[in-house]
Design a protein around this motif. Structure first.
Motif, short mmCIF file in Angstrom:
data_model
loop_
_atom_site.label_atom_id
_atom_site.label_comp_id
_atom_site.label_asym_id
_atom_site.label_seq_id
_atom_site.Cartn_x
_atom_site.Cartn_y
_atom_site.Cartn_z
N UNK A 58 0.84 -1.20 0.00
CA UNK A 58 0.00 0.00 0.00
C UNK A 58 0.88 1.24 0.00
N UNK A 59 0.63 2.14 -0.93
CA UNK A 59 1.34 3.42 -0.96
C UNK A 59 0.54 4.42 -0.14
N UNK A 60 1.19 5.08 0.79
CA UNK A 60 0.47 6.00 1.68
C UNK A 60 1.23 7.31 1.83
N UNK A 61 0.55 8.30 2.45
CA UNK A 61 1.25 9.55 2.75
C UNK A 61 1.57 9.64 4.25
N UNK A 62 1.26 8.57 4.99
CA UNK A 62 1.57 8.54 6.43
C UNK A 62 2.50 7.38 6.74
N UNK A 63 3.36 7.58 7.74
CA UNK A 63 4.27 6.49 8.12
C UNK A 63 3.46 5.29 8.60
N UNK A 64 3.62 4.14 7.94
CA UNK A 64 2.78 3.00 8.30
C UNK A 64 3.19 2.39 9.64
N UNK A 65 2.23 1.67 10.24
CA UNK A 65 2.52 0.92 11.46
C UNK A 65 3.33 -0.31 11.09
N UNK A 66 4.29 -0.65 11.95
CA UNK A 66 5.10 -1.83 11.67
C UNK A 66 5.07 -2.75 12.90
N UNK A 67 5.05 -4.05 12.66
CA UNK A 67 4.72 -5.02 13.72
C UNK A 67 5.61 -4.93 14.96
N UNK A 68 6.93 -4.97 14.77
CA UNK A 68 7.79 -4.99 15.95
C UNK A 68 7.78 -3.65 16.67
N UNK A 69 7.59 -2.58 15.91
CA UNK A 69 7.46 -1.27 16.54
C UNK A 69 6.19 -1.21 17.38
N UNK A 70 5.10 -1.81 16.87
CA UNK A 70 3.85 -1.85 17.63
C UNK A 70 4.02 -2.68 18.90
N UNK A 71 4.79 -3.77 18.79
CA UNK A 71 4.98 -4.67 19.93
C UNK A 71 5.87 -4.05 21.00
N UNK A 72 6.89 -3.30 20.58
CA UNK A 72 7.84 -2.74 21.53
C UNK A 72 8.60 -1.58 20.88
N UNK A 73 8.03 -0.40 21.01
CA UNK A 73 8.57 0.78 20.31
C UNK A 73 9.95 1.17 20.84
N UNK A 74 10.22 0.84 22.11
CA UNK A 74 11.51 1.20 22.70
C UNK A 74 12.64 0.36 22.08
N UNK A 75 12.32 -0.85 21.65
CA UNK A 75 13.35 -1.74 21.13
C UNK A 75 13.47 -1.74 19.61
N UNK A 76 12.35 -1.47 18.92
CA UNK A 76 12.36 -1.58 17.46
C UNK A 76 11.78 -0.33 16.82
N UNK A 77 12.64 0.44 16.18
CA UNK A 77 12.21 1.67 15.54
C UNK A 77 11.66 1.41 14.15
N UNK A 78 11.05 2.46 13.57
CA UNK A 78 10.54 2.32 12.20
C UNK A 78 11.69 2.13 11.22
#
Lengths: 197, 299
Positions: free
Chosen positions: B225-245
């Motif tokens: 999907x092409x978007x104009x917003x930064x998409x959600x990514x699985x590991x970032x959703x699970x643990x944003x402190x450990x896995x960045x976009x």
């Protein structure tokens, strides 16, 4: 049947138990040397030893409830299981230290900075005096203090289970189950039913 | 195609000692490049020794099939990968369900030998077969407002035993900034070692972004999907402190639970020495994409 098991258990010499307990560790390293542990032998050895150590610690916690609530007499197995558990923890730690992290400055940084390593280290250090005093001489020498000292096994096993949870990625079921089992085995010791006997 | 990526990395980029030992090979490779012999096997030019097919296909992180490294090889056999369609939607000129077997003949498939660096501090070298994601984006036509590309993995619990427990919020999701997606290093891979992509490695088609950690290389893609917003990514959703976009390979930014300064090369056996991890996994040509950014914040 139960009588038979009890007498069989009584007959097993301790040295045989220690020898039997050492077999998986030796076998694991033999496989490692033969490149039979898959593409990452270090990871395989580290994880299996950690898991087996936790199994032994849990087995050790089961002995006393079994002794109190069933006619099975397995108390004699408790010391070998406990000492073997510590040996597994020690080899697990040394594998991590020597084969995985390798860099001395990194090791200390990891122990201080990484909670899962810190928790694992504390658990191991709590088990150290228990392993050293798991002999008849120490029991005689320490008297009532021996019991107090060996109470440390409870925080140690809880920390070991937390160590497993902290190193897992994502939300995983298996480490949670181990923590629940450990908490039940520690908790059962505080129930009136257990204390009455 | 004028912008096609050429491998300028040598064995020397992996270990300094190797440069000394293999100087002749490096020189030969450089000479080949200088003559524009890009058709010559990249393997000779890179000097990177790929891991064995066995290593690459038996040591996988693909949590839809279990969290153990050997689980995907054991459990992914039942995955149906043919027929396969990719839904391409969002800010594109020609959205639709693209049948993979129709799509592949329109693409230029080539071999790319890339270093692979997992966020868990181990690494491999993989000979991928694939095409540049940019070519697919050109085919479907990207609208000017698009800034990001979002990807989704197949979610089919009856064939993916690992998804029966919420280890992650399924389906697996990943994303790239459009300039990252358009970079000539970025591939959609359909094979390894000239063979079709094995199920445990993300059959039939997966992303490859060699300057990022392995979890960005989303597997078994069913939607782009092409978007104009930064998409959600699985590991970032699970643990944003450990896995960045972004999750660019960066030896200076540690994972909270382990150092990223060094890596263990898989396949070296019990006594493999740790090797220093390289910025952008050695793919310095991407540095310009991040010039104005603080990579400590945008890890």
């Amino acid at each position: 049947m139960i009588q038979q098991i009890n007498s069989r258990v009584r007959q097993i010499p301790n040295w045989a138990l220690y020898l039997l307990g050492a077999v998986p560790v030796v076998w694991l390293y033999v496989q490692g040397f033969q490149n039979a542990l898959g593409p990452d032998p270090v990871d395989a050895i580290e994880h299996r030893l950690g898991l087996w150590a936790l199994w032994l610690l849990i087995a050790g916690l089961c002995i006393s409830p079994i002794q109190r609530n069933t006619p099975l007499r397995l108390l004699k197995l408790r010391r070998p299981i406990g000492v073997l558990a510590f040996m597994y923890v020690l080899v697990h730690f040394l594998t991590w230290l020597v084969l995985d992290v390798q860099i001395p400055s990194q090791i200390w940084a990891d122990i201080v900075k990484r909670p899962y390593v810190t928790v694992g280290m504390v658990a191991m250090l709590l088990l150290l005096p228990l392993a050293l005093t798991s002999n008849d001489w120490s029991i005689r020498k320490l008297g009532s203090k021996w019991r107090q000292l060996h109470w440390l096994v409870y925080p140690a096993v809880i920390l070991a289970a937390i160590h497993m949870i902290l190193q897992a990625k994502g939300f995983q079921l298996e480490p949670m189950i181990y923590l629940v089992v450990v908490l039940v085995l520690v908790g059962v010791r505080r129930t009136p039913l257990y204390l009455r006997r | 195609m004028a912008n096609r990526w050429r491998n300028t990395l040598t064995t020397a980029d992996v270990t300094p000692e190797a440069m000394f030992l293999n100087r002749r090979q490096v020189m030969a490779g450089a000479a080949a490049m200088g003559l524009g012999l890009t058709a010559a096997p990249l393997r000779a030019a890179t000097g990177l020794e790929p891991n064995s097919y066995e290593d690459i296909t038996s040591y996988n992180n693909y949590y839809e099939f279990g969290t153990g490294k050997e689980d995907p090889a054991r459990n992914a056999g039942q995955l149906t990968t043919d027929p396969w369609t990719i839904k391409i939607d969002g800010l594109v000129e020609k959205p639709g369900d693209y049948v993979l077997s129709d799509l592949i003949p329109q693409m230029t498939t080539e071999e790319r030998i890339y270093r692979f660096r997992c966020v868990e501090a181990w690494s491999m070298v993989v000979p991928w077969n694939g095409f540049e994601l940019a070519d697919l984006l050109d085919l479907v036509g990207v609208k000017p407002e698009a800034q990001y590309v979002a990807f989704e993995t197949l979610y089919r619990p009856e064939e993916m035993p690992g998804t029966r427990f919420p280890v992650l919020d399924w389906p697996y999701r990943e994303g790239l900034r459009l300039d990252e997606a358009r970079h000539p290093l970025t591939l959609l891979a359909t094979g390894i070692y000239g063979k079709p992509m094995p199920n445990q490695n993300g059959a039939p088609i997966r992303l490859v972004v060699p300057w990022k950690y392995g979890f960005k290389y989303i597997k078994s893609i069913t939607r782009i999907t092409l978007t104009d917003k930064q998409p959600k990514t699985s590991w970032n959703m699970a643990n944003a402190r450990e896995y960045g976009f972004y999750s660019n390979v960066n030896p200076q930014v540690d994972h909270p639970r382990w150092s990223q300064a060094t890596e263990r090369r898989i396949g070296g056996g019990l006594f493999a020495r740790r090797e220093p991890t390289l910025m952008f996994n050695g793919y310095d040509e991407v540095a310009s994409l991040y010039e104005a950014m603080d990579l400590r914040k945008n890890f």
